[in-house]
Design a protein around this motif. Structure first.
Motif, PDB file in Angstrom:
ATOM      1  N   PRO A  46      -3.768   1.118  -5.841  1.00 53.15           N
ATOM      2  CA  PRO A  46      -2.692   0.136  -6.020  1.00 53.15           C
ATOM      3  C   PRO A  46      -3.171  -1.019  -6.900  1.00 53.15           C
ATOM      4  CG  PRO A  46      -3.168   0.511  -3.684  1.00 53.15           C
ATOM      5  CD  PRO A  46      -4.159   1.281  -4.462  1.00 53.15           C
ATOM      6  N   GLN A  47      -2.287  -1.492  -7.777  1.00 54.26           N
ATOM      7  CA  GLN A  47      -2.648  -2.546  -8.717  1.00 54.26           C
ATOM      8  C   GLN A  47      -2.071  -3.905  -8.322  1.00 54.26           C
ATOM      9  OE1 GLN A  47      -4.809  -1.845 -11.256  1.00 54.26           O
ATOM     10  NE2 GLN A  47      -4.891   0.177 -10.321  1.00 54.26           N
ATOM     11  N   THR A  48      -0.847  -3.926  -7.852  1.00 50.40           N
ATOM     12  CA  THR A  48      -0.189  -5.191  -7.534  1.00 50.40           C
ATOM     13  C   THR A  48      -0.169  -5.403  -6.021  1.00 50.40           C
ATOM     14  OG1 THR A  48       1.996  -4.179  -7.355  1.00 50.40           O
ATOM     15  CG2 THR A  48       1.312  -4.892  -9.552  1.00 50.40           C
ATOM     16  N   HIS A  52      -0.053  -2.613  -2.902  1.00 46.80           N
ATOM     17  CA  HIS A  52      -0.992  -2.612  -1.776  1.00 46.80           C
ATOM     18  C   HIS A  52      -0.244  -2.560  -0.448  1.00 46.80           C
ATOM     19  CE1 HIS A  52      -4.993  -3.141  -3.513  1.00 46.80           C
ATOM     20  NE2 HIS A  52      -4.415  -3.844  -4.472  1.00 46.80           N
ATOM     21  N   ILE A  53       0.821  -3.341  -0.333  1.00 48.49           N
ATOM     22  CA  ILE A  53       1.615  -3.352   0.902  1.00 48.49           C
ATOM     23  C   ILE A  53       2.289  -1.998   1.111  1.00 48.49           C
ATOM     24  CG2 ILE A  53       3.654  -4.373   1.999  1.00 48.49           C
ATOM     25  CD1 ILE A  53       2.772  -7.035   0.660  1.00 48.49           C
ATOM     26  N   GLN A  54       2.835  -1.424   0.040  1.00 45.61           N
ATOM     27  CA  GLN A  54       3.473  -0.111   0.147  1.00 45.61           C
ATOM     28  C   GLN A  54       2.456   0.963   0.532  1.00 45.61           C
ATOM     29  OE1 GLN A  54       5.287   0.205  -3.719  1.00 45.61           O
ATOM     30  NE2 GLN A  54       7.260  -0.602  -2.996  1.00 45.61           N
ATOM     31  N   ALA A  55       1.261   0.893  -0.032  1.00 44.20           N
ATOM     32  CA  ALA A  55       0.215   1.876   0.304  1.00 44.20           C
ATOM     33  C   ALA A  55      -0.206   1.728   1.763  1.00 44.20           C
ATOM     34  CB  ALA A  55      -0.984   1.705  -0.624  1.00 44.20           C
ATOM     35  N   PHE A  56      -0.330   0.487   2.228  1.00 43.06           N
ATOM     36  CA  PHE A  56      -0.682   0.245   3.627  1.00 43.06           C
ATOM     37  C   PHE A  56       0.390   0.791   4.555  1.00 43.06           C
ATOM     38  CE2 PHE A  56      -0.358  -2.420   7.423  1.00 43.06           C
ATOM     39  CZ  PHE A  56      -1.608  -2.198   7.978  1.00 43.06           C
ATOM     40  N   ALA A  57       1.658   0.490   4.248  1.00 38.34           N
ATOM     41  CA  ALA A  57       2.768   0.947   5.090  1.00 38.34           C
ATOM     42  C   ALA A  57       2.854   2.465   5.100  1.00 38.34           C
ATOM     43  CB  ALA A  57       4.081   0.344   4.608  1.00 38.34           C
ATOM     44  N   ALA A  58       2.548   3.105   3.989  1.00 39.14           N
ATOM     45  CA  ALA A  58       2.591   4.565   3.923  1.00 39.14           C
ATOM     46  C   ALA A  58       1.433   5.196   4.692  1.00 39.14           C
ATOM     47  CB  ALA A  58       2.564   5.026   2.472  1.00 39.14           C
TER      48      ALA A  58
END
Length: 88
Positions: A46-48, A52-58
């Protein structure tokens, strides 16, 4: 007569050890480190902050009972703190 080559003879010791250990503790560790660094060098993370939040939630299994209980506990503590701050 041993069917092993000179290189194989160097790897096997007479005292029963199967192989000589390198500085990592195992001859395979160096190869594993190289493979992992090759894999990691080609992956893009993740770059932005939003990514990062979307990757964490996924990455979270939201249906797991522990996660549900943890979220419910936090909601209960926040609601209790709000209600006590208004009354006191």
């Amino acid at each position: 007569p041993s069917p092993m080559t000179d290189e194989q003879d160097m790897l096997f010791e007479e005292d029963g050890e199967d192989f000589m250990e390198d500085e990592f503790g195992s001859p395979l560790m160096g190869m594993a480190d190289n493979v992992m660094s090759d894999i990691m060098s080609t992956q893009v993370g993740p770059q932005t902050p939003r990514e990062h939040i979307q990757a964490f939630a996924a990455a979270i299994t939201w249906e797991e009972p522990f996660v549900k209980c943890l979220l419910a506990f936090h909601v209960a503590v926040v609601l209790l703190a709000i209600s006590l701050s208004r009354n006191g």
